[in-house]
Design a protein around this motif. Structure first.
Motif, PDB file in Angstrom:
ATOM      1  N   ARG A  80       0.822  -1.218   0.000  1.00 15.54           N
ATOM      2  CA  ARG A  80       0.000   0.000   0.000  1.00 15.54           C
ATOM      3  C   ARG A  80       0.855   1.267   0.000  1.00 15.54           C
ATOM      4  N   LYS A  81       2.039   1.175   0.598  1.00 10.61           N
ATOM      5  CA  LYS A  81       3.021   2.253   0.584  1.00 10.61           C
ATOM      6  C   LYS A  81       4.384   1.607   0.389  1.00 10.61           C
ATOM      7  N   PRO A  82       5.425   2.387   0.076  1.00 11.22           N
ATOM      8  CA  PRO A  82       6.746   1.766  -0.090  1.00 11.22           C
ATOM      9  C   PRO A  82       7.193   0.930   1.109  1.00 11.22           C
ATOM     10  N   ASN A  83       6.728   1.306   2.309  1.00 16.99           N
ATOM     11  CA  ASN A  83       7.155   0.563   3.500  1.00 16.99           C
ATOM     12  C   ASN A  83       5.985  -0.047   4.270  1.00 16.99           C
ATOM     13  N   VAL A  84       4.835  -0.217   3.614  1.00 19.79           N
ATOM     14  CA  VAL A  84       3.670  -0.826   4.269  1.00 19.79           C
ATOM     15  C   VAL A  84       3.039  -1.873   3.348  1.00 19.79           C
ATOM     16  N   TRP A  85       2.932  -3.089   3.870  1.00 20.22           N
ATOM     17  CA  TRP A  85       2.254  -4.182   3.167  1.00 20.22           C
ATOM     18  C   TRP A  85       1.006  -4.563   3.957  1.00 20.22           C
ATOM     19  N   ARG A  86      -0.099  -4.789   3.231  1.00 19.47           N
ATOM     20  CA  ARG A  86      -1.349  -5.224   3.870  1.00 19.47           C
ATOM     21  C   ARG A  86      -1.639  -6.672   3.495  1.00 19.47           C
ATOM     22  N   PHE A  87      -2.041  -7.460   4.502  1.00 20.74           N
ATOM     23  CA  PHE A  87      -2.354  -8.869   4.302  1.00 20.74           C
ATOM     24  C   PHE A  87      -3.785  -9.146   4.742  1.00 20.74           C
ATOM     25  N   THR A  88      -4.545  -9.763   3.858  1.00 17.28           N
ATOM     26  CA  THR A  88      -5.899 -10.207   4.176  1.00 17.28           C
ATOM     27  C   THR A  88      -5.822 -11.651   4.657  1.00 17.28           C
ATOM     28  N   LEU A  89      -6.328 -11.899   5.854  1.00 14.92           N
ATOM     29  CA  LEU A  89      -6.169 -13.214   6.470  1.00 14.92           C
ATOM     30  C   LEU A  89      -7.313 -14.155   6.103  1.00 14.92           C
ATOM     31  N   ARG A  90      -6.995 -15.427   6.133  1.00 13.61           N
ATOM     32  CA  ARG A  90      -7.973 -16.467   5.811  1.00 13.61           C
ATOM     33  C   ARG A  90      -8.965 -16.617   6.958  1.00 13.61           C
ATOM     34  N   THR A 143      10.984  -0.671   8.305  1.00  9.36           N
ATOM     35  CA  THR A 143      11.743   0.530   8.644  1.00  9.36           C
ATOM     36  C   THR A 143      12.111   1.334   7.409  1.00  9.36           C
ATOM     37  N   ARG A 144      12.083   0.698   6.256  1.00  7.83           N
ATOM     38  CA  ARG A 144      12.378   1.345   4.973  1.00  7.83           C
ATOM     39  C   ARG A 144      11.695   0.528   3.890  1.00  7.83           C
ATOM     40  N   PRO A 145      11.632   1.024   2.673  1.00  7.87           N
ATOM     41  CA  PRO A 145      10.983   0.235   1.617  1.00  7.87           C
ATOM     42  C   PRO A 145      11.579  -1.160   1.524  1.00  7.87           C
ATOM     43  N   GLN A 146      10.717  -2.162   1.496  1.00  7.60           N
ATOM     44  CA  GLN A 146      11.165  -3.550   1.536  1.00  7.60           C
ATOM     45  C   GLN A 146      10.459  -4.326   0.425  1.00  7.60           C
ATOM     46  N   PRO A 147      11.030  -4.291  -0.801  1.00 14.65           N
ATOM     47  CA  PRO A 147      10.345  -4.918  -1.936  1.00 14.65           C
ATOM     48  C   PRO A 147      10.234  -6.435  -1.848  1.00 14.65           C
ATOM     49  N   VAL A 148      11.101  -7.082  -1.081  1.00 16.37           N
ATOM     50  CA  VAL A 148      11.078  -8.550  -1.027  1.00 16.37           C
ATOM     51  C   VAL A 148      10.461  -9.070   0.271  1.00 16.37           C
ATOM     52  N   LEU A 149       9.738  -8.228   0.995  1.00 21.01           N
ATOM     53  CA  LEU A 149       9.149  -8.684   2.260  1.00 21.01           C
ATOM     54  C   LEU A 149       8.337  -9.974   2.100  1.00 21.01           C
ATOM     55  N   THR A 461      25.012  -4.103   2.017  1.00 21.47           N
ATOM     56  CA  THR A 461      23.918  -4.947   2.502  1.00 21.47           C
ATOM     57  C   THR A 461      22.742  -4.098   2.961  1.00 21.47           C
ATOM     58  N   ALA A 462      23.016  -2.991   3.649  1.00 22.74           N
ATOM     59  CA  ALA A 462      21.944  -2.096   4.092  1.00 22.74           C
ATOM     60  C   ALA A 462      21.253  -1.429   2.912  1.00 22.74           C
ATOM     61  N   ARG A 463      22.008  -1.056   1.888  1.00 22.07           N
ATOM     62  CA  ARG A 463      21.415  -0.391   0.719  1.00 22.07           C
ATOM     63  C   ARG A 463      20.604  -1.372  -0.125  1.00 22.07           C
ATOM     64  N   ILE A 464      21.129  -2.583  -0.266  1.00 20.72           N
ATOM     65  CA  ILE A 464      20.422  -3.595  -1.061  1.00 20.72           C
ATOM     66  C   ILE A 464      19.037  -3.854  -0.491  1.00 20.72           C
ATOM     67  N   ASP A 465      18.944  -3.781   0.834  1.00 25.35           N
ATOM     68  CA  ASP A 465      17.712  -4.129   1.533  1.00 25.35           C
ATOM     69  C   ASP A 465      16.523  -3.293   1.083  1.00 25.35           C
ATOM     70  N   ASN A 466      16.764  -2.032   0.658  1.00 27.31           N
ATOM     71  CA  ASN A 466      15.632  -1.185   0.290  1.00 27.31           C
ATOM     72  C   ASN A 466      15.761  -0.613  -1.112  1.00 27.31           C
ATOM     73  N   GLU A 467      16.610  -1.227  -1.938  1.00 31.85           N
ATOM     74  CA  GLU A 467      16.751  -0.778  -3.324  1.00 31.85           C
ATOM     75  C   GLU A 467      15.599  -1.319  -4.168  1.00 31.85           C
ATOM     76  N   LEU A 468      14.863  -0.429  -4.825  1.00 32.70           N
ATOM     77  CA  LEU A 468      13.683  -0.820  -5.588  1.00 32.70           C
ATOM     78  C   LEU A 468      14.009  -1.138  -7.047  1.00 32.70           C
ATOM     79  N   ASP A 469      15.107  -0.612  -7.557  1.00 28.42           N
ATOM     80  CA  ASP A 469      15.465  -0.847  -8.955  1.00 28.42           C
ATOM     81  C   ASP A 469      16.190  -2.191  -9.080  1.00 28.42           C
ATOM     82  N   PRO A 470      15.633  -3.153  -9.812  1.00 29.10           N
ATOM     83  CA  PRO A 470      16.232  -4.500  -9.870  1.00 29.10           C
ATOM     84  C   PRO A 470      17.659  -4.499 -10.410  1.00 29.10           C
TER      85      PRO A 470
END
Length: 526
Positions: A80-90, A143-149, A461-470
């Protein structure tokens, strides 16, 4: 010598278990060289442990038969945001004790994993907060954008908050201090099987969870899982019909087992086996030397070049391995094949390097190695010890059960050790964060048992964690892996090959992470 005493004990336990099972039940009997060390899904980040418990506990997201992300306790997810993921539960899911599953259990489980006692806290290191939106919706803020969460979540098993409070298991079992609680021997998950009986070192029994929400893909009703450490006894148990599935098949017996009419499933595993060295302390904890030789990169290079990995591949692994030049291999996102080149095997060059580093007469060091975890683990260490003797490095081999060896590594109570790693996210950043990064807060470098440290790799390692460009992310992964390779931060050996043996009437699915999914197993009529 075969461990026949252990085998007899196991056979007696199996007979008792089968006698107690319903006459028409389809019982799957599985033997592995090592045991699951705890029923607590947050206590130990180990593949056998996590794989077995994936039949009892479930995550928000899982992996399907093609290793792709698939819904489990969450039916939908969105960023929903660069650093927020929403999960709908079963909805409509119940734990094995009958308690309903909802958002409170998710919030509780993530907090439990983040505690200091958990061996999985590195998986949630970048999570700032898990918020309950309503009973069947949660937001995960990083804590920062996390594309692979989402890729991290298949190993985050959800526990019942009410059950943990009831049995006094609010905190995970701590494997380093060996502090146990009720979750060591008991379990209440939402998975396709529930725990029926737990006898550490002897047998763990599972039965089908009749109220499971999922669709059955297999037909197994009961599972009897037993550790049989002896290769000979484990093979004999399969060939005599006492078990249906063994892991692993002794490599020297693969063709004979096939010729006898049994199935042998062999395939590449994502795990890289490597050697680690204490590069933090001023002196060796185990051994005798002038200071700590491993702090000198010339010594690390000498050790590397004195190891004949091709001989280990040919003689110890019998061809069932792929020599490696990096701590990650093919099948892992971000793996750079152009960097996967080993230093040449060169004993004379190794001797010269040792002399240049002031160790012309070599030194003594202890090597800690499991004897019940990886394929031919103790034999690999024996081969390494013999090869290092050629350059004057005198190795005292300490081969020990993983129940002792794992806590030792977590305490960093070692000078030289064998280890193996499968990135559970299938991403190279996971190996960098857990194995290579300087040990620090929130589980960073938790499995960096030798205390290797490179500030530039830490920054990457810290930069890779929130890099959005593949493309930029892949470039940084390459840079970090190249720096680690050139530092000889660890000494990669190989990716091992999985080898499962089964009776003809059993059909199972082998994935490159080595997880045994009992729910996918199909037993034909006898």
């Amino acid at each position: 010598m075969p461990d026949w005493g252990r085998s007899v004990s196991w056979i007696i336990a199996t007979v008792l278990f089968l006698a107690a099972a319903p006459a028409d039940a389809l019982t799957l009997r599985v033997a592995s060289r090592g045991d699951v060390l705890s029923m607590d899904p947050h206590s130990l980040f180990e593949s056998l442990q996590m794989g077995f418990l994936s039949n009892v506990y479930e995550p928000l997201l899982t992996r399907d038969k093609d290793m792709r992300l698939a819904p489990a306790l969450a039916t939908a997810w969105e960023q929903r945001k660069p650093n927020v993921w929403r999960f709908t539960l079963r909805r409509g899911v119940r734990f094995h004790d009958g308690q309903p599953f909802d958002a409170d259990d998710v919030v509780f489980s993530f907090a439990r994993i983040a505690s200091d006692a958990s061996d999985l806290r590195s998986t949630v290191a970048d999570i700032r907060e898990v918020r309950k939106v309503d009973a069947y919706t949660v937001d995960i803020e990083t804590t920062r954008p996390q594309p692979v969460l989402p890729e991290m979540l298949p190993v985050v098993f959800i526990m019942s908050r009410a059950w943990c409070v009831e049995v006094g298991a609010e905190r995970p079992v701590d494997r380093r201090s060996r502090r146990e609680n009720a979750a060591s021997l008991r379990a209440s998950g939402t998975g396709p099987y529930r725990l029926a009986r737990r006898e550490p070192g002897v047998r763990t029994a599972l039965v089908r969870h009749a109220a499971w929400w999922g669709t059955r893909q297999g037909n197994v009703e009961d599972v009897a899982f037993m550790p049989i450490a002896s290769d000979a006894a484990r093979l004999a148990a399969l060939m005599s019909g006492e078990v249906d599935w063994i892991d692993p098949v002794p490599l020297q017996d693969v063709e004979a087992l096939r010729a006898a009419g049994f199935k042998v499933l062999q395939g590449p595993e994502l795990r890289t086996i490597f050697l680690g060295m204490d590069q933090h302390r001023d002196t060796l904890l185990f051994g005798q030397a002038d200071g700590n030789p491993f702090r000198d990169p010339r010594v690390r290079r000498a050790i590397y070049q004195a190891i004949d990995v091709q001989a280990i591949h040919d003689r110890v692994m019998r061809g069932a391995s792929v020599p490696a030049g990096l701590v990650v291999g093919p099948g892992v996102r971000g793996y750079p094949p152009t960097l996967d080149q080993r230093l040449p095997y060169d004993v004379e060059a190794a001797r010269t390097l040792l002399a240049q580093a002031g160790h012309a007469r070599g030194f003594d060091v202890g090597l800690h190695c499991p004897n019940d975890r990886y394929v031919n683990d103790a034999a690999i260490c024996q081969a390494v010890a013999a090869q290092l003797a050629r350059i004057g490095v005198r190795v005292a081999l300490h081969a020990e059960s993983k129940s002792i060896w794992f806590p030792r590594l977590l305490r960093r109570d070692t000078s030289f050790y064998l280890f193996g790693w499968v990135p559970p996210t299938l991403d190279a950043h996971n190996a960098l964060f857990n194995l290579v990064a300087t040990p620090g807060e929130q589980g960073r470098g938790q499995y960096n048992a030798g205390g290797y440290s490179n500030p530039e790799i830490d920054r990457l390692t810290a930069r890779i964690d929130n890099e959005l460009d593949p493309a930029r992310r892949d470039a940084m992964l390459r840079d970090a892996l190249r720096l680690h390779r050139d530092d000889i931060g660890h000494i990669p050996l190989h990716q091992q090959t999985l080898a499962w043996g089964t009776v003809k009437r059993l059909s199972v699915r082998q994935l490159p992470d080595g997880v045994m999914r009992f729910d996918w197993a199909v037993l034909a009529d006898r």
